[in-house]
Design an enzyme around this catalytic site. Sequence first.
Site, PDB file in Angstrom:
ATOM      1  N   LYS A  78      65.743 -16.579  -8.947  1.00  0.00           N
ATOM      2  CA  LYS A  78      66.236 -17.642  -9.826  1.00  0.00           C
ATOM      3  C   LYS A  78      66.348 -17.046 -11.231  1.00  0.00           C
ATOM      4  O   LYS A  78      65.478 -16.275 -11.650  1.00  0.00           O
ATOM      5  CB  LYS A  78      65.258 -18.824  -9.802  1.00  0.00           C
ATOM      6  CG  LYS A  78      65.722 -20.031 -10.632  1.00  0.00           C
ATOM      7  CD  LYS A  78      64.750 -21.220 -10.475  1.00  0.00           C
ATOM      8  CE  LYS A  78      65.210 -22.433 -11.281  1.00  0.00           C
ATOM      9  NZ  LYS A  78      64.294 -23.589 -11.126  1.00  0.00           N
ATOM     10  N   SER A 153      66.308 -28.166  -9.968  1.00  0.00           N
ATOM     11  CA  SER A 153      67.044 -27.188 -10.725  1.00  0.00           C
ATOM     12  C   SER A 153      67.316 -25.877  -9.979  1.00  0.00           C
ATOM     13  O   SER A 153      68.179 -25.120 -10.416  1.00  0.00           O
ATOM     14  CB  SER A 153      66.280 -26.865 -12.008  1.00  0.00           C
ATOM     15  OG  SER A 153      65.067 -26.191 -11.720  1.00  0.00           O
ATOM     16  N   SER A 177      61.797 -29.222  -8.431  1.00  0.00           N
ATOM     17  CA  SER A 177      62.938 -28.315  -8.528  1.00  0.00           C
ATOM     18  C   SER A 177      63.048 -27.259  -7.429  1.00  0.00           C
ATOM     19  O   SER A 177      64.057 -26.558  -7.349  1.00  0.00           O
ATOM     20  CB  SER A 177      62.927 -27.597  -9.883  1.00  0.00           C
ATOM     21  OG  SER A 177      63.485 -28.427 -10.870  1.00  0.00           O
TER      22      SER A 177
END
Lengths: 486, 479
Positions: A78, A153, A177
């Site tokens: 990420k 997210s 998330s």
Amino acid sequence: MGKYTQTLTELKAGLEQADFTSVELTEELLARISAHDKKLNAMITVTADEALAAAAQADIDRSGGKGGAMCGLPIIHKDIFCTRDIRTTCGSRMLENFISPYDATVVENLAKAGAVVLGKSNMDEFAMGSSNETSFFGPVHNPWDLDCSPGGSSGGSSAAVAARFAPAATATDTGGSIRQPAALTGTIGFKPTYGRVSRYGMIAFASSLDQAGVITRSAEDAALMLGAMAGFDERDSTSIDEPVPDYVAGLGQSVEGLRLGIVRQHFDEGLDAETGARVKNAIATLESMGASTVEVDLPNIDMSVPTYYVVAPAECSSNLSRFDGVRFGHRAENAEDLLDLYCRSRGEGFGDEVKRRIMTGAYVLSAGYYDAYYLKAQQVRQLIADDFRKAFADVDVIVGPTTPSAAFKLGDKVDDPITMYLNDIYTIGANLAGLPAMSVPCGLVGGLPVGLHLVGGHFDEGTLLRVAHQYQLKTDFHQACPEDFK
Amino acid sequence: MSSAWEVVIGLEVHTQLATSSKIFSGAATAYGAEANTQACLVDLGYPGVLPVLNKEVVRMAAMFGLAVNATVAQRSVFARKNYFYPDLPKGYQISQYELPIVEHGEMNITDEDGNEKRIGITRAHLEEDAGKSVHEGFDGSSGIDLNRAGTPLLEIVSEPDMRSAKEAVAYLRKIHTIVRYLGISDGNMQEGSFRCDANVSVRPRGQQELGTRAELKNLNSFRFIEKAINFEVERQIDLIEDGGEVLQETRLYDSDKDETRSMRSKEEANDYRYFPDPDLLPVEISDEFINAVRETLPELPDAKLERFVRDFNLKPEDASILTSSRALADYYEAVLAAAAAKPQLAANWVIGDLSGALNRDGLDISSSKISAAGLAGLLGRIEDNTISGKIAKQVFEAMWDGAGSADDVIEAKGLQQITDSSAIEAVVDKVIDANPGQVADYKAGKDKLIGFFVGQVMKETQGQANPGQVNKILKDKLG
């Protein structure tokens, strides 16, 4: 069939048996990303050259009898984890060209274990969002339906794993998330206990809630990844000095006799009926395997969303102050004076959702409001944590839905922050209490995946992974692949 | 100053703790390095970095707390003080706010009438220093030096217990002495290791309620502190007496103009949005830790002064000077330990010639050119009459200039005292023969002329004759 269909565990075996090399595997996945990511926008940066070099080194290490637990296995990070010499954007214009001078502990640990990094995944700006639409680099599309959100997210990580770009990706979870995007893409999303994985080098959103974890396609893979990532880090004062168990070794034990807690409020109005049916079905499956269910009461759980939306913005308003255009990140041109430099650098560098949360946070911390909002929220947070503690006296795992429904259409909720925030209604409690939690695919609703949510006691990651693994041995929901990515 | 007004002063002292690395990072704290060479990623506030508490600062703060008879908190909490400034990399300063590590201390000072006075210490808390903006040499822009960012500070806040600038300075000197005794700060004011802000207000004598205060900043020497406070007191009194009103504001002291100027008023004050720093755990201190720290406390200035007066029979003023720094007191005691010198004689030499020479050369006691043992050697030769006190000063200067030990100098220069009576008698006879007029006057009753004769004899012997013997022989011969 291509190697991309295989899980991390299967690929590990293939490399060990020399069925293929890491370079071959890496080339295949890079080609796949290159061919398909135009549709998804899951990647912000693809590091083909670095990945191939790392794969070549991994092959040498392996043939030399060296190489760690993840030797030659491709993953995606990420873009919230700092990576030396490779830009780290956090999904923001603020860091569009930011090159970190150091590696996050998670990045370092996985590199030490031999993992090969294919690139960095898209995400909501500074991890603030539940749909991946707040990213400066554009929304990510759900591989199951390109008109839908993959969640957020960590939407880039979840979409990439669901689309078989990589068998595993790192992710972070502040209010859901990891788990929400996992549920919406039919993947495993695992958030460990707060403090289990170092936060050093993970760009902070809300420090007391942020926790790094993984998105994979099987619980077994999550166990493998987590083992390589976790552990005490003296550079993070909130990291906990507890030994990391061999999560993979613990997966085999059955769920016989395990007590599953069901939170009544989690099946009330607000939960889509079809989604609820899949989740109940999953619970029934676990019961058929020998687990029992108990209703547990979390009397304050309804307050978790408002509590979260005081605590998280408060911390973020302070954490994001360092992005001032002075030392790194976006800097406004031709500033008239210092105040102008601050205002325009931040005004231009941050998107609307980030600004909304900074303003909310500054407000709840300001003189005269601190007691009514921040302090009160911390008190409620303590009550919620106490509720969980009491509940875990009677049960081993709390089960329920991960999200109220399957994936929603991109653009549907973007103008309605409250509805968007409610997408995390079932997941936020685990962050407030610092508990390990995960989402496990448990079926499709209208062709879109939904997830079963599991929450465990502090440092009881092992039990969660075991329940998920046993469930996956009995079911094949996790093997479902979106049509266009087969 | 009008006696109708009472002055009320409270002080905030920022003392830099003498750790080798910063409070939340491993970067060095040494002073004077090239700009930005002692700032690591944590000090620069890079994305993703986290603070880790340097445990040494906790020990130092606890030492201070015990030294001023304060409560050392079992649990203290670091908070974030949020504001934007270019030399504050994170956009917040990590400081202790609601729960400081030290509370409820006290200390005695000597007030202007020579009486003991208790000054309360409200609290002392740990925090990180900010960096420094540099406005010269950047062609209209400003530079930032973050070497100082993250340097550990102990902020010591007093009660508003001081009633004059002199008391304020006495309090500051005492704090300064204590932190150096404890070895927790070098107290260097030029380098900014010991800084002070003063809250100053006035009120009509007898009034209970405090007047509106101004906070004075930029007070970087004891002298300036006294001058700044005195200026501010006069300003406030004049203002009120002219029908004006004191504003609550921050004022900067300008030492060139000897005045204070408004910096910012309270209306412009920031809302710092304090909240507990989620990156740091509360600081938990056990009783065992406190006891272990207590064991390491050195003898403190008050106790040492008392002991010097009691055991060495020193004048309190002398004992006070000798105990003003631990190094000076240690030096003095080392002199006593090395020779059988009389304590008061040793005190006179340490306070007089030695301190004078140190001042002259701008040296600290730790870099004295004459060691304690060396000085003890010199005093020994005074005590055993090898040299007179006057010759000793000559020997001292030679020793200071590197001519070796007292014995080396005495030997090399032939400075031994003349104690041979017949030799002294010969000189006395010569002096008497040479000054018949004075002899006649003396015999006629001008007793004071004895000094003249002694002087002449000492001159003839280049000061080496034993003064006592000279006196006695002269008196005998002059009848």
